[in-house]
Design a protein around this motif. Structure first.
Motif, PDB file in Angstrom:
ATOM      1  N   HIS A 203       0.798  -1.341   0.058  1.00 53.06           N
ATOM      2  CA  HIS A 203      -0.177   0.013  -0.011  1.00 53.06           C
ATOM      3  C   HIS A 203       0.810   1.319   0.064  1.00 53.06           C
ATOM      4  N   ILE A 204       1.987   1.228   0.711  1.00 50.28           N
ATOM      5  CA  ILE A 204       3.016   2.257   0.887  1.00 50.28           C
ATOM      6  C   ILE A 204       3.538   2.722  -0.385  1.00 50.28           C
ATOM      7  N   GLN A 205       3.883   1.624  -1.350  1.00 56.56           N
ATOM      8  CA  GLN A 205       4.475   1.792  -2.451  1.00 56.56           C
ATOM      9  C   GLN A 205       3.541   2.418  -3.507  1.00 56.56           C
ATOM     10  N   HIS A 206       2.306   2.010  -3.644  1.00 59.21           N
ATOM     11  CA  HIS A 206       1.500   2.584  -4.513  1.00 59.21           C
ATOM     12  C   HIS A 206       0.937   3.668  -4.135  1.00 59.21           C
ATOM     13  N   MET A 207       0.795   4.022  -2.705  1.00 58.61           N
ATOM     14  CA  MET A 207       0.602   5.701  -2.653  1.00 58.61           C
ATOM     15  C   MET A 207       1.857   6.578  -2.598  1.00 58.61           C
ATOM     16  N   LEU A 208       3.010   6.090  -2.435  1.00 60.79           N
ATOM     17  CA  LEU A 208       4.124   6.641  -2.532  1.00 60.79           C
ATOM     18  C   LEU A 208       4.466   7.235  -4.164  1.00 60.79           C
TER      19      LEU A 208
ATOM     20  N   ALA B 254       1.647   9.844  -5.065  1.00 60.86           N
ATOM     21  CA  ALA B 254       1.930  11.123  -4.242  1.00 60.86           C
ATOM     22  C   ALA B 254       2.944  11.719  -4.872  1.00 60.86           C
ATOM     23  N   GLY B 255       3.996  11.352  -5.151  1.00 61.08           N
ATOM     24  CA  GLY B 255       5.060  11.807  -5.891  1.00 61.08           C
ATOM     25  C   GLY B 255       4.813  12.213  -6.994  1.00 61.08           C
ATOM     26  N   GLU B 256       4.160  11.601  -7.926  1.00 59.09           N
ATOM     27  CA  GLU B 256       4.205  12.062  -9.274  1.00 59.09           C
ATOM     28  C   GLU B 256       2.896  13.182  -9.266  1.00 59.09           C
ATOM     29  N   MET B 257       2.146  13.219  -8.078  1.00 61.50           N
ATOM     30  CA  MET B 257       1.145  14.435  -8.119  1.00 61.50           C
ATOM     31  C   MET B 257       1.759  15.733  -7.536  1.00 61.50           C
ATOM     32  N   GLY B 258       2.949  15.380  -6.918  1.00 57.16           N
ATOM     33  CA  GLY B 258       3.369  16.743  -6.304  1.00 57.16           C
ATOM     34  C   GLY B 258       3.051  16.870  -4.737  1.00 57.16           C
ATOM     35  N   ASP B 259       2.494  15.685  -4.164  1.00 54.09           N
ATOM     36  CA  ASP B 259       1.754  15.772  -2.905  1.00 54.09           C
ATOM     37  C   ASP B 259       2.951  15.654  -1.939  1.00 54.09           C
ATOM     38  N   THR B 260       3.572  16.697  -1.573  1.00 57.61           N
ATOM     39  CA  THR B 260       4.778  16.501  -0.672  1.00 57.61           C
ATOM     40  C   THR B 260       4.512  16.205   0.589  1.00 57.61           C
ATOM     41  N   ALA B 261       3.575  16.653   1.213  1.00 58.24           N
ATOM     42  CA  ALA B 261       3.206  16.267   2.521  1.00 58.24           C
ATOM     43  C   ALA B 261       2.719  14.995   2.685  1.00 58.24           C
ATOM     44  N   VAL B 262       2.118  14.139   1.824  1.00 60.79           N
ATOM     45  CA  VAL B 262       1.744  12.804   1.998  1.00 60.79           C
ATOM     46  C   VAL B 262       3.126  12.163   1.658  1.00 60.79           C
ATOM     47  N   VAL B 263       3.844  12.427   0.740  1.00 57.94           N
ATOM     48  CA  VAL B 263       5.350  11.837   0.522  1.00 57.94           C
ATOM     49  C   VAL B 263       6.002  11.683   1.882  1.00 57.94           C
ATOM     50  N   THR B 264       6.077  12.752   2.476  1.00 55.31           N
ATOM     51  CA  THR B 264       6.827  12.723   3.794  1.00 55.31           C
ATOM     52  C   THR B 264       6.599  11.946   4.635  1.00 55.31           C
ATOM     53  N   GLU B 265       5.001  11.870   4.954  1.00 57.22           N
ATOM     54  CA  GLU B 265       4.617  10.872   5.578  1.00 57.22           C
ATOM     55  C   GLU B 265       4.875   9.287   5.158  1.00 57.22           C
TER      56      GLU B 265
ATOM     57  N   ASP C  92       9.708  -1.848  -7.846  1.00 54.34           N
ATOM     58  CA  ASP C  92       8.900  -0.717  -8.300  1.00 54.34           C
ATOM     59  C   ASP C  92       8.923   0.350  -7.109  1.00 54.34           C
ATOM     60  N   MET C  93       9.521   0.046  -5.754  1.00 52.43           N
ATOM     61  CA  MET C  93       9.681   1.199  -4.526  1.00 52.43           C
ATOM     62  C   MET C  93      10.837   2.021  -5.113  1.00 52.43           C
ATOM     63  N   VAL C  94      11.579   1.692  -5.782  1.00 54.43           N
ATOM     64  CA  VAL C  94      12.861   2.655  -6.241  1.00 54.43           C
ATOM     65  C   VAL C  94      12.356   3.542  -7.136  1.00 54.43           C
ATOM     66  N   ARG C  95      11.299   3.094  -7.893  1.00 50.59           N
ATOM     67  CA  ARG C  95      10.686   4.254  -8.772  1.00 50.59           C
ATOM     68  C   ARG C  95       9.994   5.220  -8.064  1.00 50.59           C
ATOM     69  N   SER C  96       9.251   4.790  -7.191  1.00 47.11           N
ATOM     70  CA  SER C  96       8.151   5.437  -6.300  1.00 47.11           C
ATOM     71  C   SER C  96       8.980   6.468  -5.548  1.00 47.11           C
ATOM     72  N   ARG C  97      10.137   6.135  -4.835  1.00 44.57           N
ATOM     73  CA  ARG C  97      11.024   6.952  -4.187  1.00 44.57           C
ATOM     74  C   ARG C  97      11.650   8.349  -4.821  1.00 44.57           C
ATOM     75  N   ILE C  98      11.796   8.194  -6.245  1.00 48.93           N
ATOM     76  CA  ILE C  98      12.590   9.228  -6.750  1.00 48.93           C
ATOM     77  C   ILE C  98      11.683  10.307  -7.516  1.00 48.93           C
ATOM     78  N   LEU C  99      10.321   9.851  -7.674  1.00 47.74           N
ATOM     79  CA  LEU C  99       9.431  10.655  -8.456  1.00 47.74           C
ATOM     80  C   LEU C  99       9.130  11.892  -7.666  1.00 47.74           C
ATOM     81  N   ARG C 100       9.057  13.163  -8.289  1.00 46.75           N
ATOM     82  CA  ARG C 100       8.604  14.289  -8.109  1.00 46.75           C
ATOM     83  C   ARG C 100       7.537  14.637  -9.022  1.00 46.75           C
ATOM     84  N   MET C 101       6.794  15.830  -8.872  1.00 45.21           N
ATOM     85  CA  MET C 101       5.761  16.043  -9.599  1.00 45.21           C
ATOM     86  C   MET C 101       5.799  15.937 -11.328  1.00 45.21           C
ATOM     87  N   GLY C 102       5.010  14.949 -11.819  1.00 43.70           N
ATOM     88  CA  GLY C 102       5.144  14.906 -13.389  1.00 43.70           C
ATOM     89  C   GLY C 102       6.357  14.297 -13.959  1.00 43.70           C
TER      90      GLY C 102
END
Length: 638
Positions: A475-480, A483-494, A523-533
């Motif tokens: 669940h964390i991986q999908h959300m991360l 959230a990263g791709e959408m630029g939701d930094t507050a959610v990314v931090t949590e 998959d988690m690797v990509r999720s960790r490095i994504l920022r908005m867009g």
């Protein structure tokens, strides 16, 4: 980026909810299925109505539903009815899990033939009546459940229509823009996470040390692990290190070449045999978008980030099984996707024979978007209107959620776990308005805010699809990623905090790992490095144009030299390097410089003048100690 390939965005973020009924293609297929079934049922009941031989009555009754023929026998044979139904359920799972369409046919017809073989001189007098009554009760119960489910969807549709416009706009207003292209840099933690994928990819092509190997038909398959590695490295190179080639190119090529191994693609021989009853098993042909869509995108992203065009050569992507060779290249893969989209009734087409997985078709469309950008074609533009129309009409529930799995033949759909958080990341590159809506829904469901405090819920819904077991980290991986791709930094931090708390991270020799399958970790690797867009940018745009002709770091030892940043404005080169092992001197090679030109080299606070050789190449020894910033500028540009 050319406007030719950019998906059309709905600037008003209109609500995208489904209709209250099936789309026209689905209705036509369901109607045809119902008519055919009714004919078979009437044909099956005819022997009982006409008083035919007991064996013929048993066989005919068996056409009503799997195991129904045993009602004609009665007695102990009634025990075979539930057993047959259980076996039929297993056969259905085998069908949508591996394309084994012969399995349910075998169980259904086989039970009818067995009933005929076991039939006595006379049928059980009330057998046919009980079978028909049981079937009627089942259909009535099913209709009631369906009506209730539809009412719930409509209710949820009405609820969502009241808040979605505002929630979707908030996705945009809340988003934090990614840093400028020339300022992007990986953190040390992100580099250590990337090393997990680099280690897997940089081993010899024929080796699969560290990969999960459960089966090769579904989500734990090797091909998806390789795709995930390729996507993460493509994002790394596109966004953070566009002017670093070296071992990141080598790793991406290895991940592509490993996909040609029979261990990875050999599943298709069996799916063609038991799904299409064919011995022709070219993996780049009819259906199989779970290979062509995923691998095609991986190849296109590598070519765009690296400039390497080797996979355009005929036979550069050759799948071998013994003496059988299926010679392909990126052009034939794109052509296969184009042809399948064109001939499919839904536009979207199957992975396993008969079963359309919507997410796989997103990958196929992204392949065409990236391919069009590379070669100036218009394949995505050609199919996008019909793709969008069918996605909205045939693969969207009334409440706006995605229908993930639909049968190409019958039109029926099957519930499959794929949440809006997954859809947000997957669709952002081609349907940005749909992606924003999906994130708005996922955020409302799972993100709770009290003042400045954010809580993530839904951990119990997490699944590690590489191990087929529940796991909060899934669940964390999908959300991360979303959230990263959408630029939701507050959610990314949590989410990153939760990842450290729940993911059981370990650091071994500078490699960051989590307690999960290799597929989920990749998959988690990509999720960790994504920022908005970043994912959309990787698919639709590629590296910044100024980087494509500038100097490149072409050689550096792995893991002794870790690259966090490599960017050129066209003539210069800015890099950030870390020592992967111990601090000390390391040799690197820079290419694509002006022949014999003089450059000013700055390593941390040390400055010197260097000269490229006649080939525009420069060999340097640099001292790496912690974060090491390196700048190379032509003397005339200083």
């Amino acid at each position: 980026m050319s406007s030719l390939n950019r998906p059309t965005a709905d600037v008003n973020d209109a609500v995208h909810l489904g209709a209250n009924k099936d789309g026209p293609v689905t209705r036509a297929k369901k109607r045809r299925t119902s008519i055919l079934y009714a004919l078979f049922a009437l044909l099956g009941l005819a022997p009982s109505v006409l008083g035919a031989h007991a064996a013929l009555q048993a066989f005919g009754l068996g056409l009503l539903f799997p195991g129904a023929g045993f009602f004609s026998i009665g007695g102990w044979a009634l025990l075979l009815v539930p057993l047959t139904l259980v076996l039929y359920l297993v056969a259905l799972i085998a069908w949508f899990g591996s394309g084994m369409i012969v399995a349910p046919i075998f169980i259904w017809l086989g039970s009818a033939l067995l009933a005929a073989a076991l039939a006595g001189e006379a049928p059980w007098p009330i057998g046919a009546t009980l079978a028909v009554a049981l079937f009627a009760l089942y259909r009535i119960r099913g209709a009631i459940k369906q009506r209730k489910a539809k009412a719930q969807l409509v209710k949820r549709r009405e609820e969502r229509s009241t808040y979605l416009p505002t929630a979707t706009r908030a996705v945009t207003t809340r988003a934090t823009e990614a840093p400028p292209a020339d300022k992007r840099e990986l953190s040390l933690d992100e580099i250590q996470a990337l090393r997990f994928n680099l280690d897997l990819a940089l081993q010899p092509v024929g080796s699969f040390e560290g990969f999960q190997t459960i089966e090769q038909f579904q989500t734990s398959a090797l091909r998806y692990q390789l795709n995930s590695i390729g996507y993460s490295l493509a994002v790394m190179q596109t966004v953070y290190t566009p002017n670093f080639h070296g071992y990141v190119n080598h790793a991406q090529r290895n991940a592509i070449d490993k996909a040609l191994n029979k261990r990875v693609w050999g599943y298709w021989r069996w799916e063609r045999l038991w799904g299409h009853l064919s011995w022709r098993f070219d993996p780049v042909g009819r259906d199989n978008i779970m290979l062509t869509g995923f691998l095609g995108l991986q190849v296109c992203l590598y070519m765009a980030a690296s400039g390497d065009r080797r996979y355009t050569e005929p036979g550069s992507l050759t799948f071998t099984w013994g003496k059988r060779r299926f010679a392909h290249d990126i052009h034939s893969i794109a052509r296969s996707i184009d042809e399948n989209f064109s001939r499919a009734d839904f536009c979207l087409y199957p992975c396993e024979p008969g079963w359309i997985y919507t997410p796989c078709n997103f990958m196929g469309m992204m392949t065409l978007i990236a391919y069009d950008r590379l070669f100036g074609t218009q394949l995505a533009t050609k199919h996008m209107p019909r793709f969008r129309e069918n996605l909205e009409n045939e693969f969207t529930l009334a409440d706006g959620d995605l229908i993930v799995l639909r049968n190409e033949v019958t039109g029926s759909s099957v519930a499959f776990p794929f949440g809006n958080e997954g859809l947000a990341l997957l669709s952002h590159a081609l349907l940005p308005e749909r992606a924003r809506q999906a994130w708005a829904l996922a955020r409302r469901e799972y993100v709770k805010e009290e003042g400045d405090k954010i809580t993530i819920e839904g951990m119990e819904k997490g699944v590690d699809f590489g191990r087929y077991r529940k796991a909060p980290i899934g669940h964390i991986q999908h959300m991360l990623g979303a959230a990263g791709e959408m630029g939701d930094t507050a959610v990314v931090t949590e989410l990153l905090r939760l990842l450290e708390e729940i993911g059981k991270p370990t650091r071994e020799n500078g490699v960051l790992k989590y307690e999960c399958s290799s597929g989920l970790a990749a998959d988690m690797v990509r999720s960790r490095i994504l920022r908005m867009g970043d994912w959309s940018r990787t698919v639709n745009e590629g590296p910044a144009p100024c980087t494509q002709k500038g100097p490149v770091l072409s050689q550096a030892r792995y893991p002794q030299v870790l690259v966090a940043r490599a960017f050129s404005h066209g003539h210069d080169l800015d890099m950030t390097l870390y020592p992967g092992l111990e601090p000390g001197p390391e040799d690197i090679v820079i290419e694509r410089l002006e022949a014999n030109a003089h450059y000013q080299l700055v390593v941390s606070d040390s400055q010197s003048s260097v000269q490229a050789d006649i080939k525009g190449q420069l060999k340097l020894t640099v001292m790496l100690s912690g974060r090491t910033a390196i700048s190379l500028k032509p003397n005339s540009k200083i």
